[in-house]
Design a protein around this motif. Structure first.
Motif, PDB file in Angstrom:
ATOM      1  N   TRP A  13      -1.166   8.595  17.479  1.00 44.67           N
ATOM      2  CA  TRP A  13      -2.116   7.820  16.688  1.00 44.67           C
ATOM      3  C   TRP A  13      -2.375   8.538  15.375  1.00 44.67           C
ATOM      4  CZ3 TRP A  13      -3.478   3.020  17.715  1.00 44.67           C
ATOM      5  CH2 TRP A  13      -3.286   2.545  19.021  1.00 44.67           C
ATOM      6  N   ASP A  14      -2.439   7.755  14.325  1.00 41.07           N
ATOM      7  CA  ASP A  14      -2.616   8.345  13.009  1.00 41.07           C
ATOM      8  C   ASP A  14      -3.566   7.476  12.195  1.00 41.07           C
ATOM      9  OD1 ASP A  14      -2.175  10.060  10.853  1.00 41.07           O
ATOM     10  OD2 ASP A  14      -0.643   8.736  10.034  1.00 41.07           O
ATOM     11  N   LEU A  15      -4.547   8.086  11.615  1.00 44.12           N
ATOM     12  CA  LEU A  15      -5.493   7.375  10.743  1.00 44.12           C
ATOM     13  C   LEU A  15      -5.525   8.103   9.416  1.00 44.12           C
ATOM     14  CD1 LEU A  15      -7.760   5.314  10.200  1.00 44.12           C
ATOM     15  CD2 LEU A  15      -9.368   6.953  11.188  1.00 44.12           C
ATOM     16  N   ASP A  16      -5.294   7.359   8.346  1.00 46.47           N
ATOM     17  CA  ASP A  16      -5.210   7.959   7.019  1.00 46.47           C
ATOM     18  C   ASP A  16      -6.092   7.156   6.067  1.00 46.47           C
ATOM     19  OD1 ASP A  16      -4.473   9.328   4.794  1.00 46.47           O
ATOM     20  OD2 ASP A  16      -2.506   8.401   4.587  1.00 46.47           O
ATOM     21  N   VAL A  17      -7.069   7.805   5.504  1.00 45.59           N
ATOM     22  CA  VAL A  17      -7.980   7.144   4.566  1.00 45.59           C
ATOM     23  C   VAL A  17      -8.034   7.970   3.292  1.00 45.59           C
ATOM     24  CG1 VAL A  17     -10.322   6.320   4.180  1.00 45.59           C
ATOM     25  CG2 VAL A  17      -9.368   6.261   6.480  1.00 45.59           C
ATOM     26  N   PRO A  30      -9.480   2.423  -2.888  1.00 53.90           N
ATOM     27  CA  PRO A  30      -9.495   2.899  -1.490  1.00 53.90           C
ATOM     28  C   PRO A  30      -8.229   2.441  -0.777  1.00 53.90           C
ATOM     29  CG  PRO A  30     -11.008   1.057  -1.778  1.00 53.90           C
ATOM     30  CD  PRO A  30     -10.518   1.425  -3.146  1.00 53.90           C
ATOM     31  N   ARG A  31      -7.629   3.354  -0.037  1.00 57.40           N
ATOM     32  CA  ARG A  31      -6.379   3.019   0.642  1.00 57.40           C
ATOM     33  C   ARG A  31      -6.173   3.894   1.880  1.00 57.40           C
ATOM     34  NH1 ARG A  31      -5.387   5.858  -4.022  1.00 57.40           N
ATOM     35  NH2 ARG A  31      -4.185   7.793  -3.784  1.00 57.40           N
ATOM     36  N   SER A  76       0.525   4.025   1.273  1.00 55.05           N
ATOM     37  CA  SER A  76       0.593   4.807   2.511  1.00 55.05           C
ATOM     38  C   SER A  76       1.649   4.296   3.484  1.00 55.05           C
ATOM     39  CB  SER A  76      -0.769   4.808   3.203  1.00 55.05           C
ATOM     40  OG  SER A  76      -1.206   3.486   3.411  1.00 55.05           O
ATOM     41  N   VAL A  77       2.130   3.068   3.310  1.00 52.65           N
ATOM     42  CA  VAL A  77       3.118   2.558   4.266  1.00 52.65           C
ATOM     43  C   VAL A  77       4.542   2.866   3.835  1.00 52.65           C
ATOM     44  CG1 VAL A  77       1.604   0.662   4.897  1.00 52.65           C
ATOM     45  CG2 VAL A  77       3.405   0.268   3.235  1.00 52.65           C
ATOM     46  N   MET A  85      -6.265   2.405   3.611  1.00 53.76           N
ATOM     47  CA  MET A  85      -6.443   2.907   4.960  1.00 53.76           C
ATOM     48  C   MET A  85      -5.226   2.542   5.795  1.00 53.76           C
ATOM     49  SD  MET A  85      -9.323   2.034   7.789  1.00 53.76           S
ATOM     50  CE  MET A  85      -8.576   0.531   8.309  1.00 53.76           C
ATOM     51  N   LYS A  86      -4.760   3.468   6.560  1.00 51.75           N
ATOM     52  CA  LYS A  86      -3.591   3.204   7.385  1.00 51.75           C
ATOM     53  C   LYS A  86      -3.864   3.653   8.809  1.00 51.75           C
ATOM     54  CE  LYS A  86       1.192   4.527   8.123  1.00 51.75           C
ATOM     55  NZ  LYS A  86       2.158   5.603   7.908  1.00 51.75           N
ATOM     56  N   VAL A  87      -3.531   2.800   9.749  1.00 45.06           N
ATOM     57  CA  VAL A  87      -3.641   3.135  11.169  1.00 45.06           C
ATOM     58  C   VAL A  87      -2.279   2.873  11.788  1.00 45.06           C
ATOM     59  CG1 VAL A  87      -4.800   2.684  13.351  1.00 45.06           C
ATOM     60  CG2 VAL A  87      -6.038   2.384  11.214  1.00 45.06           C
ATOM     61  N   SER A  88      -1.776   3.827  12.525  1.00 45.19           N
ATOM     62  CA  SER A  88      -0.500   3.603  13.206  1.00 45.19           C
ATOM     63  C   SER A  88      -0.540   4.274  14.564  1.00 45.19           C
ATOM     64  CB  SER A  88       0.667   4.153  12.377  1.00 45.19           C
ATOM     65  OG  SER A  88       0.545   5.552  12.230  1.00 45.19           O
ATOM     66  N   GLY A  89       0.255   3.771  15.460  1.00 40.94           N
ATOM     67  CA  GLY A  89       0.296   4.334  16.797  1.00 40.94           C
ATOM     68  C   GLY A  89       1.146   3.499  17.722  1.00 40.94           C
ATOM     69  N   PRO A  92       0.849  -1.199   0.000  1.00 38.32           N
ATOM     70  CA  PRO A  92       0.000   0.000   0.000  1.00 38.32           C
ATOM     71  C   PRO A  92       0.880   1.243   0.000  1.00 38.32           C
ATOM     72  CG  PRO A  92      -0.696  -1.564   1.684  1.00 38.32           C
ATOM     73  CD  PRO A  92       0.616  -2.050   1.164  1.00 38.32           C
ATOM     74  N   PHE A 112      -4.157  -1.130   4.698  1.00 42.65           N
ATOM     75  CA  PHE A 112      -4.875  -1.931   3.725  1.00 42.65           C
ATOM     76  C   PHE A 112      -5.100  -1.074   2.488  1.00 42.65           C
ATOM     77  CE2 PHE A 112      -6.526  -3.093   7.922  1.00 42.65           C
ATOM     78  CZ  PHE A 112      -6.243  -4.446   7.963  1.00 42.65           C
ATOM     79  N   SER A 113      -5.102  -1.710   1.348  1.00 45.77           N
ATOM     80  CA  SER A 113      -5.550  -0.999   0.153  1.00 45.77           C
ATOM     81  C   SER A 113      -6.190  -2.007  -0.795  1.00 45.77           C
ATOM     82  CB  SER A 113      -4.388  -0.269  -0.532  1.00 45.77           C
ATOM     83  OG  SER A 113      -3.496  -1.157  -1.139  1.00 45.77           O
ATOM     84  N   TYR A 114      -7.215  -1.571  -1.458  1.00 43.74           N
ATOM     85  CA  TYR A 114      -7.916  -2.406  -2.437  1.00 43.74           C
ATOM     86  C   TYR A 114      -7.775  -1.718  -3.786  1.00 43.74           C
ATOM     87  CZ  TYR A 114     -11.769  -4.430  -5.065  1.00 43.74           C
ATOM     88  OH  TYR A 114     -12.512  -5.039  -6.030  1.00 43.74           O
TER      89      TYR A 114
END
Lengths: 267, 90
Positions: free
Chosen positions: A240-244, A266-267, A205-206, B1-5, A203, B18-20
């Motif tokens: 904390w981080d949320l990225d959509v 979507p990512r 975003s990583v 979507m990315k979640v980190s912490g 992905p 995740f990505s689709y």
């Protein structure tokens, strides 16, 4: 007969070995590699406190790090010292005050961060023969904020020097095919051993950094004749981080009729 | 979507993404049968970092990326019947 008596003066010399302090250490880059040729300046806090912009070499002592990135200041008076390191291409490094004590040796490690780039990219539009009709300048920091025109990092590779896409859509690294190159993800080889192509999808975003090493004949990499694509993923931190992103799909029309989804990432 | 912490403040962190991907590429030609390549994939990436000491960090990563391509490489000279459907991943 002449008599002689009295005190003879015998000089008494006592050598007092004054105890001095010693500060030594190493200067490293962000990847913990030792940096030779760094100008390291020691400045006393008790005297004239250094300013943030004081040039290197204006302190009580100055030296250059050795080939192994080491430096050393001997015969120092006890006191509090600030260590400043400067090297072209790196941000100025200032170590917090260290307390040097008589007869003691202090070892410090001073990391230097990469200096932010300050080049300017100038884009000129002209008719081809006459004077330029429009000129614009972009700071590199600003260019970094551009949105990538893709959702796959492989598709963004032609933005890097030495990487092009041939007429058949295949990537070419330094004039070679991907099968002659190597993909490293966090230092691990992620090349498909059968096809020679990149074996992983990530992905977008990583991904923290993507670097293409166009000089493959190095002891660090080897076993490749094209180039090495080095991908590093981003680690989490204390926040904390949320990225959509990319949640709205592109519709697919055929003959003016909506036929479903053309692209959804979507990512 | 990315979640980190942080898993544990100042000691361990995670990052999950995740990505689709669904991409339909239509060939602008009069082909018999299907005239489009469809790529459908799902990528998941997990990374956990643990600081062992001031100089060492232990990093673990897991990546899953199944991908399915229908009529791979279709173009005006290679109609759908001459192109493979692939189902790959790792």
């Amino acid at each position: 007969m002449v008599g002689h008596s009295g005190w003879a003066a015998v000089p008494l010399v006592i050598h007092v070995q004054a105890q001095t302090a010693r500060i030594s250490g190493a200067v490293v880059d962000p990847t913990e590699h030792l940096l030779p040729g760094v100008e390291v300046t020691l400045t006393s806090v008790e005297g004239d406190p250094p300013t943030d912009n004081a040039p290197a070499g204006s302190g009580v002592a100055s030296t250059i790090t050795s080939e192994t990135g080491q430096f050393e200041f001997d015969a120092l008076s006890a006191g509090s010292y600030i260590i400043i390191a400067e090297l072209s291409g790196y941000a100025r490094g200032v170590h917090p005050p260290v307390q040097a004590l008589e007869g003691r040796s202090i070892d410090v490690r001073l990391p230097l961060a990469q200096a932010p780039l300050s080049e300017v990219v100038t884009v000129v539009a002209s008719t081809g023969a006459g004077e330029p009709i429009e000129t614009d300048e972009f700071q590199v920091e600003f260019l970094r904020l551009f949105q990538l025109p893709t959702d796959r990092f492989q598709e963004a590779l032609p933005l890097l020097p030495g990487v092009i896409r041939d007429p058949r859509g295949r990537l070419s690294f330094n004039g070679t095919r991907p099968s002659q190159s190597t993909l490293l993800v966090n230092g691990a080889n992620a090349t498909d051993h059968v096809t020679g192509q990149f074996a992983v999808e990530l992905p977008l975003s990583v991904i923290d950094t993507v670097e293409v090493h166009a000089i493959p004949y190095s002891a660090e990499f080897g076993r490749v004749s094209g180039a090495v694509t080095d991908v590093h993923t981003a680690a989490g931190d204390n926040h904390w981080d949320l990225d959509v992103g990319g949640v709205i799909p592109d519709p697919h029309f055929r003959g003016g009729t909506l036929m479903g989804i053309n692209k959804a990432t979507p990512r | 979507m990315k979640v980190s912490g942080p898993l544990r403040l100042g000691k361990a962190w995670f990052s999950q993404a995740f990505s689709y991907r669904f991409v339909r590429s239509q060939v602008k030609a009069d082909l018999p049968g299907e005239d489009e390549e469809v790529v459908e994939g799902f990528d998941a990436f997990t990374q956990v970092d643990v600081e062992l000491n001031d100089h060492h960090t232990l990093t673990g990563t897991l990546s899953v990326f199944p991908t399915k391509v229908d009529s791979m490489g279709i173009d005006s000279l290679h109609p759908a019947l001459a192109t493979p459907d692939t189902d790959s991943g790792g």
